[in-house]
Scaffold this motif. Structure first.
Motif, PDB file in Angstrom:
ATOM      1  N   ILE A  18       0.913  -1.142   0.019  1.00 58.14           N
ATOM      2  CA  ILE A  18      -0.015   0.043   0.109  1.00 58.14           C
ATOM      3  C   ILE A  18       0.924   1.092   0.103  1.00 58.14           C
ATOM      4  O   ILE A  18       1.614   1.238   0.812  1.00 58.14           O
ATOM      5  CB  ILE A  18      -0.982  -0.006   1.322  1.00 58.14           C
ATOM      6  N   SER A  19       0.600   2.223  -0.866  1.00 52.02           N
ATOM      7  CA  SER A  19       1.373   3.484  -0.809  1.00 52.02           C
ATOM      8  C   SER A  19       0.324   4.677  -0.803  1.00 52.02           C
ATOM      9  O   SER A  19      -0.755   4.458  -1.319  1.00 52.02           O
ATOM     10  CB  SER A  19       2.304   3.635  -2.243  1.00 52.02           C
ATOM     11  N   THR A  20       0.814   5.697  -0.407  1.00 53.95           N
ATOM     12  CA  THR A  20      -0.117   6.976  -0.163  1.00 53.95           C
ATOM     13  C   THR A  20      -0.005   7.583  -1.719  1.00 53.95           C
ATOM     14  O   THR A  20       1.016   7.567  -2.370  1.00 53.95           O
ATOM     15  CB  THR A  20       0.627   8.004   0.432  1.00 53.95           C
ATOM     16  N   VAL A  21      -1.245   7.615  -2.225  1.00 56.47           N
ATOM     17  CA  VAL A  21      -1.347   8.330  -3.616  1.00 56.47           C
ATOM     18  C   VAL A  21      -1.904   9.679  -3.479  1.00 56.47           C
ATOM     19  O   VAL A  21      -2.844   9.910  -3.055  1.00 56.47           O
ATOM     20  CB  VAL A  21      -2.549   7.099  -4.540  1.00 56.47           C
ATOM     21  N   SER A  22      -1.271  10.488  -4.309  1.00 65.30           N
ATOM     22  CA  SER A  22      -1.614  12.077  -4.537  1.00 65.30           C
ATOM     23  C   SER A  22      -2.628  12.014  -5.632  1.00 65.30           C
ATOM     24  O   SER A  22      -2.583  11.450  -6.488  1.00 65.30           O
ATOM     25  CB  SER A  22      -0.640  12.676  -4.824  1.00 65.30           C
ATOM     26  N   LYS A  23      -3.755  12.562  -5.214  1.00 63.06           N
ATOM     27  CA  LYS A  23      -5.065  12.658  -6.220  1.00 63.06           C
ATOM     28  C   LYS A  23      -4.718  13.685  -7.356  1.00 63.06           C
ATOM     29  O   LYS A  23      -4.046  14.445  -7.044  1.00 63.06           O
ATOM     30  CB  LYS A  23      -6.042  12.910  -5.574  1.00 63.06           C
ATOM     31  N   LYS A  24      -5.155  13.156  -8.539  1.00 54.38           N
ATOM     32  CA  LYS A  24      -4.806  14.064  -9.667  1.00 54.38           C
ATOM     33  C   LYS A  24      -6.032  15.063  -9.714  1.00 54.38           C
ATOM     34  O   LYS A  24      -7.141  14.764  -9.450  1.00 54.38           O
ATOM     35  CB  LYS A  24      -4.509  13.213 -11.134  1.00 54.38           C
TER      36      LYS A  24
END
Length: 129
Positions: A123-129
């Motif tokens: 799991i990784s933190t995802v920056s929203k686009k």
């Protein structure tokens, strides 16, 4: 070892204490099982004291008798304040049966199984686009 599916009767997700994890580690050491930490000190250096979530993953059987359960563990790590870790450990069937289940409801079982699948896959933190 055979894979345990979320529909199998021995699929379970359990909430265990740190002390229970230490006892499981000591049992695994005593039995000479390879799927464990190298020592209690090694476990303590990686797993933050607190609750741990366990999910059955595989069963080892011989002659129709289960000899051990390989389980996934989800825990807080010592290295990073909010980071978690996933590892495997083998359990004696009697210990496995004694653990209190969280997954009694079929819908809850599906959600918890999915959570462990995601955690084990990374799991990784995802920056929203």
């Amino acid at each position: 070892m055979s894979l345990i599916h979320s529909t199998d009767p021995d699929f379970r997700v359990c909430h265990i204490s740190f002390d229970t994890l230490l006892a499981i580690q000591l049992e695994a050491e005593g039995r000479g099982w390879a799927t464990r930490w190298s020592s209690v000190d090694a476990l303590r250096s990686q797993v933050k004291e607190g609750s741990v979530v366990l999910q059955s993953l595989m069963r080892e059987g011989r002659g129709g008798v289960v000899r051990a359960y390989r389980c996934l563990l989800l825990f807080s790590t010592m290295d990073d304040g909010d980071a978690g870790g996933v590892a495997t450990i083998d359990l004696d069937p009697a210990r496995f049966e004694s653990l209190e289940r969280l997954d009694r409801d079929p819908d809850t079982r599906k959600v918890l199984a999915r959570m462990f699948t995601l955690a084990a896959g990374g799991i990784s933190t995802v920056s929203k686009k």
